[in-house]
Design a protein around this motif. Structure first.
Motif, short mmCIF file in Angstrom:
data_model
loop_
_atom_site.label_atom_id
_atom_site.label_comp_id
_atom_site.label_asym_id
_atom_site.label_seq_id
_atom_site.Cartn_x
_atom_site.Cartn_y
_atom_site.Cartn_z
N ASP A 1 61.28 -40.02 45.12
CA ASP A 1 61.83 -40.24 43.78
C ASP A 1 61.07 -41.30 42.99
O ASP A 1 61.49 -41.70 41.91
CB ASP A 1 63.30 -40.66 43.88
N LEU A 2 59.94 -41.78 43.54
CA LEU A 2 59.21 -42.87 42.89
C LEU A 2 58.81 -42.52 41.46
O LEU A 2 58.31 -41.43 41.20
CB LEU A 2 57.96 -43.21 43.69
N ARG A 3 59.03 -43.48 40.55
CA ARG A 3 58.56 -43.38 39.17
C ARG A 3 57.90 -44.69 38.79
O ARG A 3 58.20 -45.73 39.38
CB ARG A 3 59.75 -43.10 38.23
N PRO A 4 57.00 -44.66 37.82
CA PRO A 4 56.39 -45.92 37.37
C PRO A 4 57.46 -46.94 37.01
O PRO A 4 58.48 -46.62 36.40
CB PRO A 4 55.59 -45.49 36.13
N ILE B 1 55.20 -52.82 33.06
CA ILE B 1 53.87 -52.52 33.59
C ILE B 1 52.79 -53.20 32.75
O ILE B 1 51.82 -53.75 33.29
CB ILE B 1 53.65 -50.99 33.63
N ALA B 2 52.97 -53.20 31.44
CA ALA B 2 51.98 -53.86 30.57
C ALA B 2 51.89 -55.35 30.89
O ALA B 2 50.79 -55.92 30.94
CB ALA B 2 52.36 -53.64 29.11
N PHE B 3 53.04 -55.98 31.10
CA PHE B 3 53.03 -57.41 31.43
C PHE B 3 52.29 -57.65 32.75
O PHE B 3 51.45 -58.55 32.84
CB PHE B 3 54.46 -57.93 31.56
N ALA B 4 52.59 -56.82 33.76
CA ALA B 4 51.93 -57.00 35.06
C ALA B 4 50.43 -56.82 34.94
O ALA B 4 49.65 -57.57 35.55
CB ALA B 4 52.52 -56.02 36.07
N ARG B 5 50.00 -55.84 34.15
CA ARG B 5 48.55 -55.60 34.00
C ARG B 5 47.86 -56.78 33.32
O ARG B 5 46.70 -57.07 33.60
CB ARG B 5 48.31 -54.32 33.19
N GLN B 6 48.56 -57.45 32.45
CA GLN B 6 47.96 -58.60 31.76
C GLN B 6 47.67 -59.75 32.72
O GLN B 6 46.86 -60.62 32.42
CB GLN B 6 48.90 -59.08 30.65
N GLN B 7 48.34 -59.74 33.89
CA GLN B 7 48.15 -60.84 34.83
C GLN B 7 47.07 -60.55 35.88
O GLN B 7 46.79 -61.40 36.73
CB GLN B 7 49.47 -61.16 35.56
N ILE B 8 46.49 -59.35 35.85
CA ILE B 8 45.48 -58.98 36.85
C ILE B 8 44.32 -59.97 36.80
O ILE B 8 43.80 -60.30 35.73
CB ILE B 8 44.98 -57.54 36.61
N GLY B 9 43.93 -60.44 37.97
CA GLY B 9 42.85 -61.43 38.07
C GLY B 9 43.34 -62.85 38.19
O GLY B 9 42.56 -63.74 38.57
#
Length: 460
Positions: free
Chosen positions: A403-406, A347-355
């Motif tokens: 059953d969804l989880r982050p 998740i941290a990696f994906a957030r770094q790519q926002i924009g």
């Protein structure tokens, strides 16, 4: 009295948004000395209705333009993932071809080894075949024994030679099969690569079409907003703000409807699963009761009740099926625990790519498509996934929306078959996801219902 007609019409115009031209048409030039006639009022009302119709028409035109953009974007997304799939299959086919060639080279080397061994045995046999003849064995002392000994040796050598020939033949068969398999794998790889090139061109054309549609829709929206501002007698900026607010409200309603539909589907699935579980438990309990009844028939001291029998056999009675009230919601509560370990890294990696921009077929470092982003995100989380949404689903564990989880993956397909999947996003909790959506829209964190509810869910 002359001024009363324009004054009345002016008041109507201020309330309705009529222009000066509308006023001129509404005023009866042949009768300036009387109050507005019924015809005047009717004409003014029709003018107001026409304006309202025009406004609604403009808004419908904007909605239609947006729908065209969505259609073009989905087509481009499908083409991009079709290319990713073709490229993935081509890479697998090429890897299989390389493996087949390695086997073929090994088989060819073994064949050469067996050929040399057989040829050497032939030469050795011919060299050692000269010895005592049968006549010499009769005339020389001990000759007969020597002939028999050598005959036995020759027979053994021939047997060994035959075994080497058989090994040579077996190696040749294996080498031929390996060559056929390597050639077939090579042809398959070439065909897959040709298909990938074709899909790449189709993806490029679809992306260009979507980009052209986006430019066309943007220009049309600008024109329609000017028209809307003119009809409502407001500034273009104010018309734009109003239209944006309306579209945002519609989006929120659409998201709420999608979430409600997903929750209803999850509740229905949970209810059906509970019913099936209850039926199975009931059948099992009936079987146990029948067995206990048979046991009681053969004992002198029967049990007091079925519950005691179940307890004595170590089997618990069946639990009643759950009802709809206990069905889980499709998304976890807002207080979901913070992700940790590989999930947190993904998740941290994906957030770094926002924009960062969407580019079909891209997997970083500065541009992404949907499956390229989820692949790299989970690579940061320690799990290898292919750059293809269908394969990502197939190589993960399917789960239900309840059953969804982050860290789980959300998939969109055009049917109930996983082969129709054309988009994937990373679920981050609280009903939100990170996705690389389409050309012209950068990587973003947004509601998982921003478009429509996913129809496939999986955990890497």
């Amino acid at each position: 009295m002359r001024s009363s007609v324009p004054a009345v019409l002016l008041a109507v115009s201020l309330l309705s948004g009529l222009t000066a031209t509308d006023l001129a048409h509404a005023e009866d030039p042949g009768d300036h000395g009387t109050v507005p006639s019924k015809k005047d009022v009717d004409n003014a009302r029709r003018a107001v209705a026409d304006k309202a119709t025009d406004v609604a028409g403009v808004r419908r035109a904007m909605a239609a333009a947006q729908a065209r953009l969505e259609t073009a974007s989905i087509a481009a997304e499908q083409a991009a993932e079709a290319y990713n799939g073709a490229r993935w299959r081509a890479e697998r086919a090429r890897a299989e071809a390389r493996a087949a060639r390695r086997v073929q080279r090994s088989a060819t080397a073994d064949l050469e080894k067996q050929r040399q061994a057989y040829a050497g045995s032939l030469v050795s046999g011919y060299s050692s075949g000269q010895g005592l003849s049968a006549v010499a064995g009769l005339v020389q002392p001990g000759g007969i024994d020597e002939v028999q000994r050598r005959s036995s040796t020759v027979a053994s050598a021939q047997s060994a030679l035959d075994a080497k020939f058989q090994r040579y033949q077996a190696s040749k068969t294996l080498a031929d099969v390996a060559e056929d398999q390597a050639s077939a794998a090579e042809k398959k790889a070439v065909a897959a690569e040709r298909t990938a090139r074709s899909k790449r061109e189709a993806a490029r054309q679809a992306a260009n079409a979507a980009a052209a549609q986006a430019r066309s829709v943007a220009a049309e929206r600008t024109r329609l907003l000017r028209q809307l501002a003119h009809l409502q007698h407001i500034s273009v900026a104010l018309a734009t703000r109003r239209q944006d607010a309306l579209e945002e409200q519609r989006q929120e309603k659409a998201e709420a409807a999608a979430a409600a539909a997903a929750q209803a589907a999850a509740q229905k699935a949970a209810h059906e699963a509970a019913q099936k579980s209850g039926q199975k438990s009931g059948q099992k309990s009936a079987q146990q009761s029948g067995q206990q009844a048979g046991q009681q028939h053969h004992t002198t001291a029967p049990d007091h009740d079925a519950g005691d029998a179940a307890s004595s056999s170590g089997q618990a009675p069946a639990a009643p099926p759950a009802d709809d009230a206990g069905a889980p919601a499709p998304t976890p509560p807002a207080s979901a625990p913070a992700p940790s370990g590989g999930v947190g890294a993904a998740i941290a990696f994906a957030r770094q790519q926002i924009g960062e921009p969407y580019v079909w077929g891209a997997a970083g470092p500065d541009s992404w498509d949907c499956s390229g982003l989820t692949m790299r995100a989970w690579e940061a989380g320690g799990i290898a996934l292919p750059h293809y949404s269908v394969a990502q689903y197939e190589e993960s564990t399917p789960i239900s929306p309840a059953d969804l989880r982050p860290g789980d993956l959300l998939f969109w397909g055009t049917s109930n078959s996983p082969s129709s999947i054309h988009h994937v996003a990373l679920y981050v909790g609280d009903g939100q996801m990170i996705e690389a959506p389409r050309t012209g829209v950068p990587v973003r964190e947004i509601s998982m219902y921003a478009w429509e509810a996913p129809n496939f869910y999986a955990r890497p």
